[in-house]
Enzyme design. Structure first.
Site, short mmCIF file in Angstrom:
data_model
loop_
_atom_site.label_atom_id
_atom_site.label_comp_id
_atom_site.label_asym_id
_atom_site.label_seq_id
_atom_site.Cartn_x
_atom_site.Cartn_y
_atom_site.Cartn_z
N HIS A 61 0.84 -1.24 0.09
CA HIS A 61 0.11 -0.06 0.01
C HIS A 61 0.73 1.13 0.01
O HIS A 61 0.13 2.35 -0.29
CB HIS A 61 -0.98 0.10 0.98
CG HIS A 61 -2.00 -1.29 1.23
ND1 HIS A 61 -2.73 -1.36 0.42
CD2 HIS A 61 -2.19 -1.98 2.42
CE1 HIS A 61 -3.42 -2.56 0.70
NE2 HIS A 61 -3.39 -2.60 2.11
N CYS B 101 3.93 -1.33 -4.01
CA CYS B 101 3.76 -2.00 -5.29
C CYS B 101 3.88 -0.80 -6.21
O CYS B 101 3.64 0.31 -6.11
CB CYS B 101 2.08 -2.45 -5.40
SG CYS B 101 1.71 -2.84 -7.10
N GLU C 127 -3.44 2.90 1.58
CA GLU C 127 -2.72 3.09 0.33
C GLU C 127 -3.35 4.74 0.05
O GLU C 127 -2.32 5.61 -0.47
CB GLU C 127 -3.59 2.31 -0.75
CG GLU C 127 -3.13 2.80 -2.36
CD GLU C 127 -3.89 2.17 -3.17
OE1 GLU C 127 -3.94 1.03 -3.22
OE2 GLU C 127 -4.26 2.78 -4.21
N SER D 35 -10.57 -6.18 3.52
CA SER D 35 -9.99 -6.22 2.19
C SER D 35 -10.86 -5.27 1.11
O SER D 35 -11.95 -6.00 0.85
CB SER D 35 -9.45 -7.39 1.22
OG SER D 35 -9.42 -7.37 -0.02
S1 SF4 Z 1 -3.85 -4.92 -6.74
FE1 SF4 Z 1 -2.67 -3.95 -8.12
S2 SF4 Z 1 -1.95 -2.09 -7.03
FE2 SF4 Z 1 -2.80 -3.24 -5.51
S3 SF4 Z 1 -0.82 -4.55 -4.73
FE3 SF4 Z 1 -1.80 -5.61 -6.41
S4 SF4 Z 1 -0.89 -5.22 -8.40
FE4 SF4 Z 1 -0.38 -3.78 -6.84
#
Ligand code: SF4
Length: 286
Positions: free
Chosen positions: A73, A95, A125, A217
């Site tokens: 995040h 990410c 995030e 989530s």
């Molecule tokens: S959902 Fe997409 S933005 Fe979120 S951690 Fe996974 S790959 Fe990364």
């Protein structure tokens, strides 16, 4: 009863990367190791990691410094130098797609745009993204919030990576009336979009959907909403232990989907548990 599982289940790229980085960090590690918050929104994975000695932290105060893993995040930019100054070694598992959203928000802010982040204000995030605008960005999560925004000269928009494309498009459409110049970065993650599309397709074929994933989530909750939008009965569970036999009564087929932070083994255990429900009971031996 037929059981259908979405084709691409399991961790997304960013979650897998952060978990791999965490396990790599603790290999032969002699210093304490921590994650900043829960590494992902999945209690079972967090518990597994804790067993290996990695503790989640929500404050650095009074903590013996060690390796500190930043989850996928991401964090607000002032956090990392502060933690380093306190003696922590940072392992940044943000990410890359979240980093993109952070960079766009920062760029918009630097170029004089009033930045709007579409997403849930309390989500880590989103907190990290607005941190990259020095907390000058406004977070909105519904159409009512748009009505309260003042009209401005320049408006810049980014999204939480797990938002649904339909909601984003609707909100952006409404925001167009709020400024003379509007710049939009579509920062919704491809992995999330394809998971949502596969869930929608499956929900069209069945009357019952089981959605596997952490109750906290955001992307898993969204999958349950999407399944219900197709008229399906839908239940969100974290593990096979929550399955209730009565859900499957008179159902000829069931669809199974899962959030991007749900590991394969939990999903496959759920599928097996559903299969077991429809197996004939063995007669006890005489
Ligand atoms: S959902 Fe997409 S933005 Fe979120 S951690 Fe996974 S790959 Fe990364």
């Amino acid at each position: 009863m037929r059981i259908f599982l979405i084709p691409n289940y399991g961790f997304c790229f960013g979650v897998k990367r952060s978990i791999d980085m965490a396990y790599h960090t603790i290999k032969n590690n002699k210093t304490p190791a921590y994650t900043w918050g829960h590494i992902i929104h999945n209690p079972q994975v967090v518990a597994q990691l804790e067993k290996t000695g990695v503790s989640p932290l929500d404050s650095l105060k009074g903590i013996k410094p060690g390796k500190l893993i930043i989850r996928s995040h991401g964090v607000s930019p002032e956090f990392i130098p502060k933690a380093k100054k306190m003696g922590f070694e940072i392992i940044d598992a943000t990410c890359p797609f979240v980093q993109k959203a952070q960079e766009y928000a920062k760029r918009l802010c630097n170029e004089g745009y009033n930045v709007v982040v579409i997403g849930a204000a309390e989500h880590p995030e989103v907190q990290g993204i607005i941190g990259h605008t020095n907390f000058r960005a406004t977070v909105i999560n519904d159409l009512k919030a748009i009505a309260k925004l003042p009209r401005v000269q320049k408006l810049g928009i980014v999204s939480q990576t797990t938002l649904s494309p339909e909601i984003f498009a609707e909100m952006v459409g409404k925001l167009l009336s709020k400024a003379e110049e509007v710049r939009v970065y579509n920062t919704i993650c491809r992995a999330v979009i394809s998971r949502q599309q596969e869930t929608l397709e499956l929900a069209k074929k069945v009357k019952l959907m089981i959605i596997v994933g952490g109750k906290n989530s955001a992307n898993t909750k969204r999958l349950a909403e999407l399944a219900r939008s197709q008229g399906c009965e839908a239940y969100q569970i974290e593990t096979k232990s929550e399955i209730k036999k009565q859900w499957f009564k008179n159902k000829l087929s069931v669809g199974v989907t899962a959030g991007t932070s749900t590991p394969d083994w939990i999903i496959l255990e759920v599928v097996q548990a559903i299969k077991n429900l429809s197996l004939p009971k063995k007669k006890p031996r005489k």
